[in-house]
Write a protein that holds these residues in place. Structure first.
Motif, mmCIF file in Angstrom:
data_model
loop_
_atom_site.group_PDB
_atom_site.id
_atom_site.type_symbol
_atom_site.label_atom_id
_atom_site.label_comp_id
_atom_site.label_asym_id
_atom_site.label_seq_id
_atom_site.Cartn_x
_atom_site.Cartn_y
_atom_site.Cartn_z
ATOM 1 N N VAL A 112 29.194 29.385 42.070
ATOM 2 C CA VAL A 112 28.381 29.346 42.680
ATOM 3 C C VAL A 112 28.151 30.014 43.797
ATOM 4 N N ILE A 113 29.189 30.322 44.113
ATOM 5 C CA ILE A 113 29.767 31.460 45.507
ATOM 6 C C ILE A 113 30.694 32.058 44.368
ATOM 7 N N GLY A 114 30.112 34.192 44.430
ATOM 8 C CA GLY A 114 31.202 34.436 43.861
ATOM 9 C C GLY A 114 32.160 35.276 44.906
ATOM 10 N N LYS A 115 33.255 35.729 44.741
ATOM 11 C CA LYS A 115 34.293 35.760 44.870
ATOM 12 C C LYS A 115 33.676 36.805 46.370
ATOM 13 N N MET A 116 34.470 36.192 47.729
ATOM 14 C CA MET A 116 33.918 36.689 48.672
ATOM 15 C C MET A 116 35.400 37.153 49.830
ATOM 16 N N LYS A 117 35.168 37.571 50.283
ATOM 17 C CA LYS A 117 36.636 39.109 50.660
ATOM 18 C C LYS A 117 36.826 38.565 52.096
ATOM 19 N N SER A 118 37.991 38.753 52.262
ATOM 20 C CA SER A 118 38.778 38.822 54.013
ATOM 21 C C SER A 118 39.306 40.113 53.958
ATOM 22 N N ALA A 119 40.070 40.369 54.358
ATOM 23 C CA ALA A 119 40.719 41.897 55.211
ATOM 24 C C ALA A 119 42.373 41.062 53.588
ATOM 25 N N HIS A 120 42.852 40.244 53.768
ATOM 26 C CA HIS A 120 44.160 40.022 52.947
ATOM 27 C C HIS A 120 43.249 38.487 52.199
ATOM 28 N N ALA A 121 42.386 38.205 51.549
ATOM 29 C CA ALA A 121 42.446 36.856 50.792
ATOM 30 C C ALA A 121 41.118 36.898 49.933
ATOM 31 N N THR A 122 40.609 36.470 49.343
ATOM 32 C CA THR A 122 39.181 35.993 48.393
ATOM 33 C C THR A 122 39.518 34.379 48.450
ATOM 34 N N ALA A 123 38.512 34.140 48.078
ATOM 35 C CA ALA A 123 37.661 32.740 47.656
ATOM 36 C C ALA A 123 36.275 32.792 46.929
ATOM 37 N N ALA A 124 36.069 32.104 46.129
ATOM 38 C CA ALA A 124 35.207 31.834 45.239
ATOM 39 C C ALA A 124 34.446 30.283 45.190
ATOM 40 N N LEU A 125 33.896 29.751 44.578
ATOM 41 C CA LEU A 125 33.115 28.725 44.384
ATOM 42 C C LEU A 125 32.254 28.907 42.637
ATOM 43 N N ALA A 126 33.113 27.697 42.155
ATOM 44 C CA ALA A 126 33.004 26.660 41.178
ATOM 45 C C ALA A 126 31.699 25.342 40.810
ATOM 46 N N ALA A 127 31.079 25.010 39.916
ATOM 47 C CA ALA A 127 30.840 23.954 40.241
ATOM 48 C C ALA A 127 30.998 23.142 38.843
ATOM 49 N N ARG A 128 30.662 21.793 38.383
ATOM 50 C CA ARG A 128 30.827 20.795 37.041
ATOM 51 C C ARG A 128 29.954 19.971 37.543
ATOM 52 N N LYS A 129 29.566 18.965 36.243
ATOM 53 C CA LYS A 129 28.719 18.343 36.189
ATOM 54 C C LYS A 129 29.821 17.167 36.073
#
Length: 130
Positions: A112-129
């Protein structure tokens, strides 16, 4: 209640400031127009199983924190929006945040949301029914 389950995948450098990871995670959720109550859990690589920032994020939101080994994350490479050779060289997987979210979402899950970055971290969001 939504019929979609959301999985937050995260990665970070060792010793990452918990507030930095929290701010990044909140940015991902805001971008997706969801809140932490819509998450099924937080997911990462097993090398970060004891990482304070991730543990505190899961505890803050009352969510389970699950880890995958690098081989399981590497299986997600064809589905990654942002594969990284550098991450592969360091971990054995071409991605952590996106791969962990997708692994948790299962074969029918979508990023849903590809990798977003900060200085020392990454986060992403996936979904499923569900």
């Amino acid at each position: 209640m939504s019929d979609i389950g959301y999985m937050l995948g995260v990665g970070c450098e060792r010793g990452c400031d918990p507030l930095e990871l929290l701010a990044l995670a909140e940015m991902v959720l805001k971008t997706a127009s969801i809140d932490s109550g819509d998450l099924a859990g937080i997911y990462s690589i097993d090398a970060r199983a004891g990482e304070t920032a991730i543990i505190q994020l899961a505890e803050r939101w009352g969510l389970p924190f699950h880890c995958f080994d690098a081989a399981t994350l590497e299986q997600q490479t064809p589905r990654l929006a942002n594969p990284s050779q550098r991450v592969f060289e360091l971990t054995g997987s071409h991605g952590i945040a996106e791969a962990a979210a997708l692994a948790a979402a299962g074969p029918a899950g979508k990023l849903v949301i590809g990798k977003m970055k900060s200085a020392h971290a990454t986060a992403a969001l996936a979904a499923r029914k569900t």
